[in-house]
Design a protein around this motif. Structure first.
Motif, PDB file in Angstrom:
ATOM      1  N   THR A 122       0.827  -1.212   0.000  1.00 37.95           N
ATOM      2  CA  THR A 122       0.000   0.000   0.000  1.00 37.95           C
ATOM      3  C   THR A 122       0.861   1.261   0.000  1.00 37.95           C
ATOM      4  N   LYS A 173       0.050  12.882   3.095  1.00 37.82           N
ATOM      5  CA  LYS A 173      -0.982  12.206   2.300  1.00 37.82           C
ATOM      6  C   LYS A 173      -0.549  10.792   1.915  1.00 37.82           C
ATOM      7  N   THR A 176      -1.249   8.597   5.042  1.00 34.88           N
ATOM      8  CA  THR A 176      -2.672   8.408   5.325  1.00 34.88           C
ATOM      9  C   THR A 176      -3.336   7.530   4.266  1.00 34.88           C
ATOM     10  N   LEU A 177      -2.917   7.707   3.017  1.00 39.33           N
ATOM     11  CA  LEU A 177      -3.493   6.914   1.928  1.00 39.33           C
ATOM     12  C   LEU A 177      -3.134   5.438   2.064  1.00 39.33           C
ATOM     13  N   ARG A 180      -4.473   3.779   5.759  1.00 43.73           N
ATOM     14  CA  ARG A 180      -5.921   3.551   5.843  1.00 43.73           C
ATOM     15  C   ARG A 180      -6.293   2.197   5.230  1.00 43.73           C
ATOM     16  N   LEU A 181      -5.798   1.927   4.042  1.00 35.07           N
ATOM     17  CA  LEU A 181      -6.107   0.652   3.375  1.00 35.07           C
ATOM     18  C   LEU A 181      -5.483  -0.520   4.116  1.00 35.07           C
ATOM     19  N   ASN A 184      -7.238  -1.172   7.681  1.00 31.24           N
ATOM     20  CA  ASN A 184      -8.591  -1.727   7.594  1.00 31.24           C
ATOM     21  C   ASN A 184      -8.584  -3.187   7.168  1.00 31.24           C
ATOM     22  N   GLN A 234     -13.017   0.288   0.784  1.00 30.87           N
ATOM     23  CA  GLN A 234     -11.637   0.749   0.864  1.00 30.87           C
ATOM     24  C   GLN A 234     -11.015   0.922  -0.514  1.00 30.87           C
ATOM     25  N   VAL A 237     -12.480   4.239  -1.614  1.00 30.77           N
ATOM     26  CA  VAL A 237     -11.902   5.389  -0.902  1.00 30.77           C
ATOM     27  C   VAL A 237     -10.496   5.686  -1.405  1.00 30.77           C
ATOM     28  N   PHE A 238      -9.685   4.644  -1.600  1.00 33.81           N
ATOM     29  CA  PHE A 238      -8.322   4.848  -2.099  1.00 33.81           C
ATOM     30  C   PHE A 238      -8.356   5.516  -3.474  1.00 33.81           C
TER      31      PHE A 238
END
Length: 253
Positions: A122, A173, A176-177, A180-181, A184, A234, A237-238
């Motif tokens: 990721t 960024k 966080t990008l 997050r993936l 989760n 997810q 969102v990504f």
């Protein structure tokens, strides 16, 4: 005693295993389970898209309807965030959306591997997208692109502080990008493994516990449905955040 029940660690499912060792000039090019399932996700996504064109009929087939639904979701995302400028970047964004979606969904199959559960994947993906977006910004606006880190009307005294804050908030960024993936998918799969192990332990104990194992088993089924929804969310969102970050550099003033 052979009656003891062995419960594996819930984190064991995230272990990267080398399937085909390969080293060239001191560099490791080995085929791992992570690489294998990423290739499987790509091939399945390609096959899925190809099936939608297999029969060109007036009434859409089920494959065509599914493909058109995925296409419309991505197209509306690009249109709402990038406008007409997004047409040039749509092939990349659509490919990114499908790849993440199939990687997440394949990870829900028992004894498979969730590629997006590793921060290495990721973060590498988010970093490459971030670098590409900045290259686009520099090509579009030239040197003026760096004015992004200095808002107008800032007093000269606090310029170094503002530039530092803006630069950190801009580069964060990437983290966080990717986090997050990764977080989760990892937390969801870990919870599923824990609940499944708990249900199996109760069933193996026998007696009243063997009957009560239906409670965690029912909870497991609910969580599987929730995790499937999270897998699709997810990926969405990504891709959405990628569109937003790309729009930020294209609409820079």
């Amino acid at each position: 005693m052979l009656n003891s029940t062995f419960i594996s660690s819930p984190l064991e499912q995230f272990e990267i295993v080398t399937l085909l060792p390969l080293s060239i000039a001191g560099l490791n090019f080995s085929l791992t389970n992570s690489t294998l399932f990423m290739l499987i996700a790509f091939l399945i996504a390609t096959l899925w898209i190809s099936l939608s064109f297999y029969q060109n009929t007036l009434i859409p087939t089920n494959w065509q309807l599914l493909k058109e639904s995925a296409y419309e979701v991505t197209a509306s995302m690009v249109q709402e965030n990038l406008g007409s400028k997004g047409e040039f970047y749509f092939p990349f964004i659509f490919t990114l959306h499908l790849l993440l979606l199939f990687c997440n969904l394949i990870g829900m199959v028992p004894y498979s591997f969730t590629v997006t559960s590793h921060i290495a994947f990721t973060f590498g993906l988010a970093l490459s997208i971030f670098i590409g977006i900045n290259i686009i910004g520099i090509q579009t606006h030239g040197v003026k692109f760096f004015a992004l880190f200095l808002p107008r009307g800032v007093p000269l005294v606090i310029v170094p502080l503002i530039i530092t804050i803006e630069f950190l908030s801009y580069t964060i960024k990437v983290f966080t990008l990717s986090i997050r993936l990764f977080a989760n998918m990892t937390s969801g799969h870990t919870l599923l493994k824990i609940i499944a192990g708990f249900a199996w332990t109760m069933l193996s104990a026998g007696g009243l516990l063997a009957i009560l194992h239906l409670i965690p088993l029912g909870l497991l089924l609910v969580l599987i449905g929730l995790e499937l929804a999270i897998a699709g969310l997810q990926a969405y969102v990504f891709t959405l955040l990628t569109c937003i970050y790309l729009n930020d550099v294209l609409e820079f003033h």
